[in-house]
Design an enzyme around this catalytic site. Structure first.
Site, PDB file in Angstrom:
ATOM      1  N   MET A   1       0.989  -1.124   0.034  1.00 38.46           N
ATOM      2  CA  MET A   1       0.073  -0.018  -0.107  1.00 38.46           C
ATOM      3  C   MET A   1       0.821   1.226  -0.162  1.00 38.46           C
ATOM      4  SD  MET A   1      -2.727   1.190   2.740  1.00 38.46           S
ATOM      5  CE  MET A   1      -3.862   2.636   2.736  1.00 38.46           C
TER       6      MET A   1
ATOM      7  N   ILE B   1       0.601   5.360  -0.654  1.00 39.08           N
ATOM      8  CA  ILE B   1       0.041   6.761  -1.137  1.00 39.08           C
ATOM      9  C   ILE B   1       1.220   7.751  -1.573  1.00 39.08           C
ATOM     10  CG2 ILE B   1      -1.421   8.966  -0.572  1.00 39.08           C
ATOM     11  CD1 ILE B   1      -3.007   6.407  -0.780  1.00 39.08           C
TER      12      ILE B   1
ATOM     13  N   GLN C   1       0.343  12.703   0.523  1.00 42.27           N
ATOM     14  CA  GLN C   1       0.519  12.169   2.071  1.00 42.27           C
ATOM     15  C   GLN C   1      -0.270  13.165   3.027  1.00 42.27           C
ATOM     16  OE1 GLN C   1       4.137  10.210   2.704  1.00 42.27           O
ATOM     17  NE2 GLN C   1       3.971   8.774   1.320  1.00 42.27           N
TER      18      GLN C   1
ATOM     19  N   GLY D   1      -5.024   7.379   2.394  1.00 40.66           N
ATOM     20  CA  GLY D   1      -4.846   6.028   2.698  1.00 40.66           C
ATOM     21  C   GLY D   1      -6.050   5.159   3.604  1.00 40.66           C
TER      22      GLY D   1
ATOM     23  N   GLU E   1      -0.109  -8.678   5.152  1.00 38.28           N
ATOM     24  CA  GLU E   1       1.222  -9.207   4.975  1.00 38.28           C
ATOM     25  C   GLU E   1       2.209  -8.485   5.751  1.00 38.28           C
ATOM     26  OE1 GLU E   1       4.579 -10.365   1.818  1.00 38.28           O
ATOM     27  OE2 GLU E   1       2.507 -10.492   1.109  1.00 38.28           O
TER      28      GLU E   1
END
Length: 408
Positions: free
Chosen positions: A229, A231, A236, A241, A264
């Site tokens: 993931m 951004i 940001q 997000g 993960e």
């Protein structure tokens, strides 16, 4: 000896910090190319340039990786004011261009005029896949800006090449990043785009993305696991997000075959973001009502979070603790004590495991071996560590509660 030191000093002048040397841009308008204000730099470059994040052999090194804002068509240039071979024989500079070519897919240009032509074609770029969610963010300069979240897969025409360009950003902003095998059809891709106006036309700029792998769960379920993931830095701190994670969560909640949603090797920042999103989703569930929280973490909470929102027991427990903190008057000593014990009971799990291991060791270790292990598990130290862990957790929880209050 003095000569060697002098030589070392002169050669050291040809060392460049690669995090500073690499210049990244997302270009919307021709004037962005020369505007230093649109440049941003990597947080990491160790995977390409080694742990020191240094390139040797150049003064004034600048590695330009400029992307058109939408399709991410790429301009790649290496510039420098001088090269070590101009002054020293038999000293080879690092192959900076070769290292970058290892991660930047073919199809880039090294010519600014060609890049300008690609920038004009960016007006034809449209987001890939299916639109899942639209939202707005207020910007003080630009007013209300509109964003879209799309779900794509590798079968979308042109998406594979686009994804190869997009994933290069991972190397600069995720410490342990690696590229995925996007040909596997169990990957889902979620993309964030900004709609913006250029010469009276609506264009789309890439904001960030998430990859999710759908694991099989016996006998007939799947477990989507968030893999990556990101951004992009210019966007940001604006809430993208949270919007992305919530949209992805809602998408999988709508699929009956989904067991739960995991991640993960999540970073600390991801865990905090997930806590915020899951609390936001759970706070309206009856089992998490203010009248239920003081009764403790219940089977009803576990079941409702799992059935309605695909949230597993571990994550539901954190949601409960955050909501209970919000509902607890911490100036009331008794209520504060009850809350502290409730959280510490969960945090004590690893220490309890250590105690069980110590009991086993007593049966099989020699006295001198046992003493060394007991030192590692000193009770006083355990209590101190437990208190530290509790304070960190509560501080994180308070930030989430404050963020929820600010969004209300």
């Amino acid at each position: 000896m003095a000569g060697v030191n002098t030589m070392e000093k002169k050669l050291a002048e040809y060392k460049c910090d690669t995090n500073e040397a690499i210049c990244l841009k997302l270009v919307r308008f021709p004037e962005d190319i020369e505007d230093d204000g649109t440049t941003f730099h990597p947080e990491y470059s160790h995977q390409i340039f080694g742990d020191d994040e240094v390139a040797f052999g150049y003064k004034g090194l600048q590695i330009q990786l400029f992307y058109t804002a939408g399709n991410l068509s790429t301009l790649f240039k290496v510039k420098y004011s001088s090269k070590v071979t101009e002054t020293f024989d038999c000293v080879e500079p690092d192959d900076v261009e070769g290292k970058i070519r290892e991660i930047v897919p073919a199809g880039f240009t090294c010519n600014t005029d060609d890049f300008m032509s690609l920038l004009e074609k960016d007006a034809n770029f449209k987001p890939f896949g299916t639109l899942l969610h639209t939202y707005t963010v207020h910007n003080e300069e630009a007013g209300e800006l509109t964003y879209q979240i799309h779900k794509a897969d590798i079968t979308c025409p042109g998406f594979q090449e686009y994804h190869e360009r997009l994933q290069t950003f991972l190397m600069w902003f995720i410490e342990t990043a690696s590229f995925i095998d996007a040909d596997d059809d169990r990957w889902d891709f979620f993309l964030v785009f900004e709609k913006y106006n250029k010469d009276g036309e609506t264009l789309y700029a890439t904001v960030g993305y998430m990859t999710v792998y759908n694991y099989y769960v016996y006998p007939d379920k799947t477990r989507p696991r968030v893999s990556q993931m990101l951004i992009l830095p210019p966007f940001q701190g604006e809430g993208h997000g949270a919007q992305l994670l919530e949209a992805v969560h809602r998408f999988y909640c709508s699929l009956p075959k989904v067991q739960d949603i995991t991640a993960e090797d999540p970073s600390e920042n991801y865990v905090k973001l997930r806590d915020y999103v899951l609390v936001k989703l759970c706070q309206g569930l009856p089992s998490f009502g203010a009248d239920k929280l003081h009764l403790g973490f219940s089977a009803d909470m576990i079941k409702e979070a799992q059935d309605k929102l695909k949230i597993n027991k571990k994550h539901a427990r954190r949601v409960y603790e955050i909501l209970r903190l919000r509902a607890t008057d911490m100036s009331d000593e008794e209520k504060a004590r009850e809350y502290r014990l409730e959280v510490k009971k969960r945090l004590f799990g690893p220490y309890r495991k250590n105690q069980r291991e110590l009991a086993k060791m007593r049966k099989c270790l020699r006295p001198e071996e046992l003493v060394s292990h007991m030192g590692q598990m000193d009770t006083q130290t355990q209590h101190e560590e437990l208190e530290k862990s509790y304070q960190v957790v509560v501080e994180d929880y308070r930030r989430i509660i404050e963020r929820l209050a600010s969004q209300a």
